[in-house]
Design a protein around this motif. Structure first.
Motif, PDB file in Angstrom:
ATOM      1  N   GLY A 187       0.826  -1.203   0.000  1.00 11.76           N
ATOM      2  CA  GLY A 187       0.000   0.000   0.000  1.00 11.76           C
ATOM      3  C   GLY A 187       0.856   1.247   0.000  1.00 11.76           C
ATOM      4  O   GLY A 187       0.577   2.214  -0.722  1.00 11.76           O
ATOM      5  N   GLN A 188       1.912   1.233   0.792  1.00 10.90           N
ATOM      6  CA  GLN A 188       2.843   2.362   0.818  1.00 10.90           C
ATOM      7  C   GLN A 188       3.488   2.548  -0.554  1.00 10.90           C
ATOM      8  O   GLN A 188       3.631   3.672  -1.036  1.00 10.90           O
ATOM      9  CB  GLN A 188       3.911   2.137   1.872  1.00 10.90           C
ATOM     10  N   ALA A 189       3.872   1.434  -1.180  1.00 11.14           N
ATOM     11  CA  ALA A 189       4.520   1.512  -2.492  1.00 11.14           C
ATOM     12  C   ALA A 189       3.577   2.066  -3.552  1.00 11.14           C
ATOM     13  O   ALA A 189       4.007   2.762  -4.479  1.00 11.14           O
ATOM     14  CB  ALA A 189       5.020   0.120  -2.904  1.00 11.14           C
ATOM     15  N   TYR A 190       2.290   1.770  -3.422  1.00  9.64           N
ATOM     16  CA  TYR A 190       1.298   2.263  -4.374  1.00  9.64           C
ATOM     17  C   TYR A 190       0.916   3.718  -4.118  1.00  9.64           C
ATOM     18  O   TYR A 190       0.345   4.370  -4.993  1.00  9.64           O
ATOM     19  CB  TYR A 190       0.029   1.412  -4.321  1.00  9.64           C
ATOM     20  N   GLY A 191       1.201   4.241  -2.911  1.00 13.31           N
ATOM     21  CA  GLY A 191       0.749   5.582  -2.584  1.00 13.31           C
ATOM     22  C   GLY A 191       1.838   6.634  -2.500  1.00 13.31           C
ATOM     23  O   GLY A 191       1.576   7.815  -2.710  1.00 13.31           O
ATOM     24  N   GLN A 192       3.074   6.208  -2.190  1.00 11.53           N
ATOM     25  CA  GLN A 192       4.124   7.171  -1.871  1.00 11.53           C
ATOM     26  C   GLN A 192       5.105   7.379  -3.022  1.00 11.53           C
ATOM     27  O   GLN A 192       5.481   6.439  -3.716  1.00 11.53           O
ATOM     28  CB  GLN A 192       4.925   6.692  -0.661  1.00 11.53           C
ATOM     29  N   LEU A 193       5.524   8.614  -3.187  1.00 10.75           N
ATOM     30  CA  LEU A 193       6.622   8.967  -4.079  1.00 10.75           C
ATOM     31  C   LEU A 193       7.544   9.910  -3.309  1.00 10.75           C
ATOM     32  O   LEU A 193       7.112  10.977  -2.857  1.00 10.75           O
ATOM     33  CB  LEU A 193       6.107   9.655  -5.346  1.00 10.75           C
ATOM     34  N   ASP A 194       8.793   9.481  -3.122  1.00  7.15           N
ATOM     35  CA  ASP A 194       9.785  10.282  -2.386  1.00  7.15           C
ATOM     36  C   ASP A 194       9.265  10.686  -1.007  1.00  7.15           C
ATOM     37  O   ASP A 194       9.428  11.836  -0.566  1.00  7.15           O
ATOM     38  CB  ASP A 194      10.166  11.528  -3.193  1.00  7.15           C
ATOM     39  N   GLY A 195       8.609   9.735  -0.333  1.00 11.14           N
ATOM     40  CA  GLY A 195       8.148   9.967   1.029  1.00 11.14           C
ATOM     41  C   GLY A 195       6.847  10.735   1.154  1.00 11.14           C
ATOM     42  O   GLY A 195       6.329  10.921   2.253  1.00 11.14           O
ATOM     43  N   LYS A 196       6.290  11.175   0.036  1.00 10.33           N
ATOM     44  CA  LYS A 196       5.034  11.927   0.033  1.00 10.33           C
ATOM     45  C   LYS A 196       3.942  11.067  -0.604  1.00 10.33           C
ATOM     46  O   LYS A 196       4.179  10.412  -1.613  1.00 10.33           O
ATOM     47  CB  LYS A 196       5.222  13.221  -0.767  1.00 10.33           C
ATOM     48  N   TRP A 197       2.755  11.049  -0.004  1.00 11.17           N
ATOM     49  CA  TRP A 197       1.646  10.288  -0.574  1.00 11.17           C
ATOM     50  C   TRP A 197       0.988  11.106  -1.685  1.00 11.17           C
ATOM     51  O   TRP A 197       0.432  12.173  -1.423  1.00 11.17           O
ATOM     52  CB  TRP A 197       0.617   9.943   0.501  1.00 11.17           C
ATOM     53  N   ILE A 198       1.055  10.591  -2.925  1.00 10.10           N
ATOM     54  CA  ILE A 198       0.435  11.282  -4.051  1.00 10.10           C
ATOM     55  C   ILE A 198      -0.921  10.666  -4.397  1.00 10.10           C
ATOM     56  O   ILE A 198      -1.657  11.183  -5.238  1.00 10.10           O
ATOM     57  CB  ILE A 198       1.347  11.298  -5.296  1.00 10.10           C
ATOM     58  N   GLY A 199      -1.236   9.555  -3.773  1.00  6.92           N
ATOM     59  CA  GLY A 199      -2.531   8.907  -3.941  1.00  6.92           C
ATOM     60  C   GLY A 199      -2.822   8.045  -2.730  1.00  6.92           C
ATOM     61  O   GLY A 199      -1.914   7.738  -1.949  1.00  6.92           O
ATOM     62  N   ILE A 200      -4.071   7.678  -2.557  1.00  6.39           N
ATOM     63  CA  ILE A 200      -4.485   6.799  -1.467  1.00  6.39           C
ATOM     64  C   ILE A 200      -4.973   5.487  -2.084  1.00  6.39           C
ATOM     65  O   ILE A 200      -5.965   5.469  -2.820  1.00  6.39           O
ATOM     66  CB  ILE A 200      -5.614   7.430  -0.624  1.00  6.39           C
ATOM     67  N   PRO A 201      -4.276   4.365  -1.825  1.00  7.29           N
ATOM     68  CA  PRO A 201      -4.726   3.082  -2.383  1.00  7.29           C
ATOM     69  C   PRO A 201      -5.954   2.577  -1.627  1.00  7.29           C
ATOM     70  O   PRO A 201      -5.849   2.096  -0.508  1.00  7.29           O
ATOM     71  CB  PRO A 201      -3.521   2.161  -2.201  1.00  7.29           C
ATOM     72  N   VAL A 202      -7.111   2.719  -2.234  1.00  5.52           N
ATOM     73  CA  VAL A 202      -8.375   2.376  -1.580  1.00  5.52           C
ATOM     74  C   VAL A 202      -8.469   0.871  -1.335  1.00  5.52           C
ATOM     75  O   VAL A 202      -8.894   0.414  -0.279  1.00  5.52           O
ATOM     76  CB  VAL A 202      -9.569   2.854  -2.437  1.00  5.52           C
ATOM     77  N   ALA A 203      -8.063   0.090  -2.331  1.00  2.43           N
ATOM     78  CA  ALA A 203      -8.179  -1.370  -2.259  1.00  2.43           C
ATOM     79  C   ALA A 203      -7.494  -1.950  -3.484  1.00  2.43           C
ATOM     80  O   ALA A 203      -6.968  -1.208  -4.322  1.00  2.43           O
ATOM     81  CB  ALA A 203      -9.655  -1.784  -2.236  1.00  2.43           C
ATOM     82  N   ALA A 204      -7.494  -3.264  -3.570  1.00  5.06           N
ATOM     83  CA  ALA A 204      -7.023  -3.945  -4.771  1.00  5.06           C
ATOM     84  C   ALA A 204      -8.014  -5.042  -5.119  1.00  5.06           C
ATOM     85  O   ALA A 204      -8.706  -5.574  -4.240  1.00  5.06           O
ATOM     86  CB  ALA A 204      -5.638  -4.558  -4.548  1.00  5.06           C
ATOM     87  N   THR A 205      -8.091  -5.367  -6.397  1.00  2.62           N
ATOM     88  CA  THR A 205      -8.791  -6.574  -6.798  1.00  2.62           C
ATOM     89  C   THR A 205      -7.737  -7.642  -7.028  1.00  2.62           C
ATOM     90  O   THR A 205      -6.826  -7.461  -7.848  1.00  2.62           O
ATOM     91  CB  THR A 205      -9.607  -6.342  -8.083  1.00  2.62           C
ATOM     92  N   GLY A 206      -7.831  -8.705  -6.282  1.00  3.78           N
ATOM     93  CA  GLY A 206      -6.827  -9.759  -6.375  1.00  3.78           C
ATOM     94  C   GLY A 206      -6.891 -10.475  -7.712  1.00  3.78           C
ATOM     95  O   GLY A 206      -7.958 -10.922  -8.129  1.00  3.78           O
ATOM     96  N   GLY A 207      -5.752 -10.561  -8.395  1.00  2.00           N
ATOM     97  CA  GLY A 207      -5.675 -11.335  -9.630  1.00  2.00           C
ATOM     98  C   GLY A 207      -5.267 -12.756  -9.305  1.00  2.00           C
ATOM     99  O   GLY A 207      -4.089 -13.119  -9.358  1.00  2.00           O
ATOM    100  N   LEU A 208      -6.240 -13.575  -8.927  1.00  2.11           N
ATOM    101  CA  LEU A 208      -5.964 -14.946  -8.484  1.00  2.11           C
ATOM    102  C   LEU A 208      -6.568 -15.965  -9.444  1.00  2.11           C
ATOM    103  O   LEU A 208      -7.377 -15.638 -10.314  1.00  2.11           O
ATOM    104  CB  LEU A 208      -6.521 -15.157  -7.074  1.00  2.11           C
ATOM    105  N   VAL A 209      -6.168 -17.205  -9.257  1.00  3.82           N
ATOM    106  CA  VAL A 209      -6.661 -18.271 -10.128  1.00  3.82           C
ATOM    107  C   VAL A 209      -8.101 -18.619  -9.750  1.00  3.82           C
ATOM    108  O   VAL A 209      -8.399 -18.894  -8.581  1.00  3.82           O
ATOM    109  CB  VAL A 209      -5.771 -19.528 -10.023  1.00  3.82           C
ATOM    110  N   ASN A 210      -8.984 -18.564 -10.724  1.00  4.42           N
ATOM    111  CA  ASN A 210     -10.362 -19.064 -10.610  1.00  4.42           C
ATOM    112  C   ASN A 210     -10.407 -20.374 -11.390  1.00  4.42           C
ATOM    113  O   ASN A 210     -10.066 -20.392 -12.576  1.00  4.42           O
ATOM    114  CB  ASN A 210     -11.355 -18.097 -11.265  1.00  4.42           C
TER     115      ASN A 210
END
Length: 440
Positions: free
Chosen positions: A144-167
């Motif tokens: 979540g941090q990796a998806y939201g932060q750039l150079d220590g600043k949050w440029i977006g808020i990761p609300v959630a993810a849709t899991g890409g899993l095997v069906n």
């Protein structure tokens, strides 16, 4: 918000019955929560605020209904107007880019993957929102941090993810000789081959499917030790490890149902629900729809994480959903307030319940939601934040990595080799050239 903490605890402990009740929380209850929240929230919306919001089109109807209830309650409690427009996965990024380039039309975008990183200089600093939510909701997963932060600043808020899993269909997998889902690359290839031999084929997207194709093909590259870029963001795609990944995927493709090279994000859903497809990589939306429209398929299907790579570790690219606020909005406080309100426990927990496993959290407290254990078939989707990597892989997330996934650099490499339009070396070199143009 401490007034509501006991309700949240009972929700988390209460199992399916309370979950169902929470997922259908009345508009009056939600409005009461919103009014109390608005009085104590750190962000006070600007007078007369009108927000134009863009989000992806729903794959689970109940999720969309729950989301719009949250929007409605926030509007009534704060006086802010929120105009929500919806676009397909593939149309969302171009629309957001137009707004970013022109500085008008949209205030807030709930997008895909690394959208904020395509134009970080146009994003409002959301660090205060991220810190507020992290303290309140058990902290952020590293992904979540990796998806939201750039150079220590949050440029977006990761609300959630849709899991890409095997069906997959359980009976077809068992008939192919796999009573348990394989946990290694060789076993997975054997399963796909056996299923095709029995007339119950697998199939994963190799077309420009923003979620499905990017997801499993990044996994295939990483599973063989390959990477688009290294830790210093240098392009390292042309490698023996990438070659092995290409050969592996071409082997799978040979046993796929025909047509996967032109699939979009809804193609595999339709084929699976029609009984033509017996294994794919997708969010939980196939299962949610099957329970409603084809219970026989739902009864015979299950979910699993993709197999571990050659080093024994599981790395997956799930479809992250970040929300960003453009810095040219006239209403930054209103946008921040709404973003924070979306992820408040009192409505986020029932919203996750309504999504039935389609929204997996990056905030750690939400892994306790009973939706993940009320039905064991949902449980694999609980932990996608643990196995998630950003599109940058071992590199640093930024504008270039965002551009590479938006341009389908990896997807085209695999598709060109699998369909025979390029040989192995040409496919790697073509993709390497495309990547180097981006990572100059």
């Amino acid at each position: 918000m401490s007034n509501f903490t006991p309700d949240r605890r009972s929700l988390l402990k209460g199992g399916g019955t309370l979950l169902a009740a929470a997922a259908t929380m009345s508009s009056e209850q939600l409005l009461g929560l919103a009014k109390a929240w608005a009085q104590s929230a750190p962000w006070k919306p600007e007078a007369g605020a009108k927000i134009n919001m863009l989000r992806w089109k729903r794959f689970v109807e109940a999720e969309d209904v729950a989301f719009m209830k949250i929007v409605d309650a926030f509007q009534k409690a704060t006086g802010v107007t929120i105009n929500v427009s919806n676009e397909s996965y593939d149309d969302l990024q171009p629309k957001a880019s137009v707004a970013a380039n022109t500085g008008q039309g949209l205030d807030l975008v709930w997008g895909l993957y690394s959208l904020p990183f395509l134009f970080p200089s146009k994003c409002t600093d959301m660090t205060d929102v991220a810190d507020y939510l992290g303290k309140k909701c058990g902290g952020w997963a590293p992904s979540g941090q990796a998806y939201g932060q750039l150079d220590g600043k949050w440029i977006g808020i990761p609300v959630a993810a849709t899991g890409g899993l095997v069906n997959y269909r359980v009976a077809a997998a068992e008939k192919a000789g796999h009573k348990e889902f394989p946990k290694d690359l060789g076993g997975f290839a054997d399963l796909v081959k056996g299923m095709n031999k029995n007339g119950t084929p697998a199939g994963m997207a190799l077309g420009h499917a923003s979620g499905d194709a990017n997801g499993w093909l990044h996994w295939a590259l990483w599973a063989h030790g390959g990477n688009l870029i290294d830790k210093d963001n240098k392009v390292v795609l042309n490698s023996p490890e990438t070659a092995k990944a290409l050969e592996y995927v071409k082997g799978l493709y040979a046993d796929f149902i025909p047509g996967t090279a032109s699939w979009n994000d809804s193609s595999n859903n339709k084929a699976f629900l029609a009984g033509q497809l017996h294994l794919t990589v997708n969010g939980i939306s196939i299962y949610v729809t099957a329970k409603k429209e084809n219970p026989q398929i739902a009864e015979d299907m299950n979910h699993a994480h993709l197999p571990a790579g050659v080093d024994g570790k599981t790395r997956e690219l799930h479809l992250g959903f970040p929300i960003l606020v453009f810095n040219f909005t006239k209403y930054p406080q209103a946008c921040k307030a709404f973003t924070a309100f979306m992820l408040e426990p009192e409505q986020y927990d029932p919203w996750i319940g309504a999504a039935q496993g389609y929204l997996s959290p990056f905030l750690l407290d939400y892994t306790k939601n009973p939706i993940w254990t009320a039905d064991p078939k949902n449980t694999p989707y609980r932990d996608v934040a643990v196995t998630a990597q950003t599109p940058a892989g071992v590199g640093q997330m930024g504008e270039n990595a965002a551009a590479a996934i938006a341009d389908f650099v990896l997807v085209d490499m695999f598709a060109n080799y699998c369909t025979g339009s390029e040989d192995l070396q040409t496919a790697m070199k073509s993709a390497e050239r495309s990547a180097k143009r981006i990572f100059r």
